[in-house]
Design a protein around this motif. Structure first.
Motif, PDB file in Angstrom:
ATOM      1  N   THR A   1     -55.706  23.821  10.505  1.00 50.97           N
ATOM      2  CA  THR A   1     -56.935  23.900  11.291  1.00 50.97           C
ATOM      3  C   THR A   1     -56.597  23.614  12.751  1.00 50.97           C
ATOM      4  O   THR A   1     -55.511  23.094  13.063  1.00 50.97           O
ATOM      5  N   GLU A   2     -57.517  23.899  13.635  1.00 45.41           N
ATOM      6  CA  GLU A   2     -57.301  23.604  15.061  1.00 45.41           C
ATOM      7  C   GLU A   2     -57.079  22.112  15.275  1.00 45.41           C
ATOM      8  O   GLU A   2     -56.252  21.710  16.084  1.00 45.41           O
ATOM      9  N   GLU A   3     -57.811  21.301  14.524  1.00 45.81           N
ATOM     10  CA  GLU A   3     -57.652  19.852  14.647  1.00 45.81           C
ATOM     11  C   GLU A   3     -56.247  19.423  14.206  1.00 45.81           C
ATOM     12  O   GLU A   3     -55.595  18.615  14.865  1.00 45.81           O
ATOM     13  N   GLN A   4     -55.765  19.972  13.101  1.00 50.61           N
ATOM     14  CA  GLN A   4     -54.421  19.649  12.622  1.00 50.61           C
ATOM     15  C   GLN A   4     -53.357  20.099  13.626  1.00 50.61           C
ATOM     16  O   GLN A   4     -52.391  19.382  13.879  1.00 50.61           O
TER      17      GLN A   4
ATOM     18  N   GLY B   1     -46.806   7.021  15.467  1.00 54.97           N
ATOM     19  CA  GLY B   1     -47.735   6.951  14.347  1.00 54.97           C
ATOM     20  C   GLY B   1     -47.481   8.060  13.359  1.00 54.97           C
ATOM     21  O   GLY B   1     -46.547   8.836  13.503  1.00 54.97           O
ATOM     22  N   PRO B   2     -48.318   8.136  12.347  1.00 57.07           N
ATOM     23  CA  PRO B   2     -48.146   9.182  11.342  1.00 57.07           C
ATOM     24  C   PRO B   2     -48.166  10.556  11.997  1.00 57.07           C
ATOM     25  O   PRO B   2     -48.998  10.835  12.851  1.00 57.07           O
ATOM     26  N   GLY B   3     -47.232  11.397  11.595  1.00 56.04           N
ATOM     27  CA  GLY B   3     -47.137  12.747  12.144  1.00 56.04           C
ATOM     28  C   GLY B   3     -48.245  13.638  11.631  1.00 56.04           C
ATOM     29  O   GLY B   3     -48.931  13.315  10.675  1.00 56.04           O
ATOM     30  N   ALA B   4     -48.393  14.770  12.264  1.00 55.00           N
ATOM     31  CA  ALA B   4     -49.404  15.729  11.848  1.00 55.00           C
ATOM     32  C   ALA B   4     -49.147  16.212  10.430  1.00 55.00           C
ATOM     33  O   ALA B   4     -50.038  16.648   9.745  1.00 55.00           O
ATOM     34  N   ASP B   5     -47.894  16.108   9.995  1.00 55.67           N
ATOM     35  CA  ASP B   5     -47.556  16.519   8.635  1.00 55.67           C
ATOM     36  C   ASP B   5     -47.759  15.384   7.653  1.00 55.67           C
ATOM     37  O   ASP B   5     -47.448  15.510   6.486  1.00 55.67           O
TER      38      ASP B   5
ATOM     39  N   LYS C   1     -49.164  28.403  13.400  1.00 55.38           N
ATOM     40  CA  LYS C   1     -50.049  28.755  12.292  1.00 55.38           C
ATOM     41  C   LYS C   1     -50.149  27.639  11.261  1.00 55.38           C
ATOM     42  O   LYS C   1     -51.227  27.295  10.820  1.00 55.38           O
ATOM     43  N   THR C   2     -49.012  27.073  10.872  1.00 61.64           N
ATOM     44  CA  THR C   2     -49.012  26.087   9.785  1.00 61.64           C
ATOM     45  C   THR C   2     -49.081  24.648  10.275  1.00 61.64           C
ATOM     46  O   THR C   2     -49.418  23.753   9.512  1.00 61.64           O
ATOM     47  N   GLY C   3     -48.688  24.407  11.527  1.00 58.94           N
ATOM     48  CA  GLY C   3     -48.654  23.053  12.053  1.00 58.94           C
ATOM     49  C   GLY C   3     -47.413  22.287  11.638  1.00 58.94           C
ATOM     50  O   GLY C   3     -47.226  21.144  12.032  1.00 58.94           O
ATOM     51  N   GLU C   4     -46.533  22.911  10.843  1.00 58.21           N
ATOM     52  CA  GLU C   4     -45.315  22.245  10.399  1.00 58.21           C
ATOM     53  C   GLU C   4     -44.303  22.176  11.531  1.00 58.21           C
ATOM     54  O   GLU C   4     -44.186  23.090  12.332  1.00 58.21           O
TER      55      GLU C   4
END
Length: 149
Positions: A83-86, A137-141, A111-114
């Protein structure tokens, strides 16, 4: 597996693109390759395999070498779109890690944020990379210690 075998692997070491139903033949072949490289695997209730994070034999360095050796066998399934937020969180995390001194930390996939890092990221200094990830902090993944590529 470190959250590790990022290839789109999740925190529990299973490829994140295929998280439901029986494991694919590609997924099984990939994990058997990791096993041949000396990693200890465990089997989940749904017959999926994952790298046993608690096995003393599964050091970070060993996992990185195994990932590199088995790279061509990574399942080719598409990861779900973020998502855009992710994506925004993933970009912030990458920028933060770079601000911590890991200047070659990549931007996430649009696309995936990975975020795929290599064993050379941060000049190969895994401790500095982990420290930067923890500081951000915790990563987006979802896995701030994710050292997979």
């Amino acid at each position: 597996m470190l959250g590790a075998l990022t290839l789109g692997c999740s925190e529990d070491g299973t490829p994140s693109a295929n998280r439901s139903g029986a494991p694919s033949q590609e997924e099984t072949t990939y994990f058997r390759c990791l096993e041949k490289q000396g990693l200890v695997l465990e089997e989940l209730e749904d017959s999926r395999l994952r790298v046993d994070k608690d096995a003393p034999a599964n050091s970070t360095e060993k996992q990185l070498r195994a990932q590199e050796s088995c790279r061509d066998l990574i399942p080719k399934e598409e990861a779900p779109e973020a998502t855009e937020e992710q994506l925004a969180k993933a970009r912030e995390f990458s920028a933060c890690v770079r601000a911590q001194g890991i200047t070659d930390y990549p931007d996430p996939d649009p696309k995936t944020g990975e975020t795929r890092i290599s064993e050379k990221t941060g000049n190969g200094d895994r401790e500095a990379l982990r420290a930067a990830q923890r500081a951000c902090g915790p990563g987006a993944d979802g896995d701030s210690d994710n050292l997979g590529g």
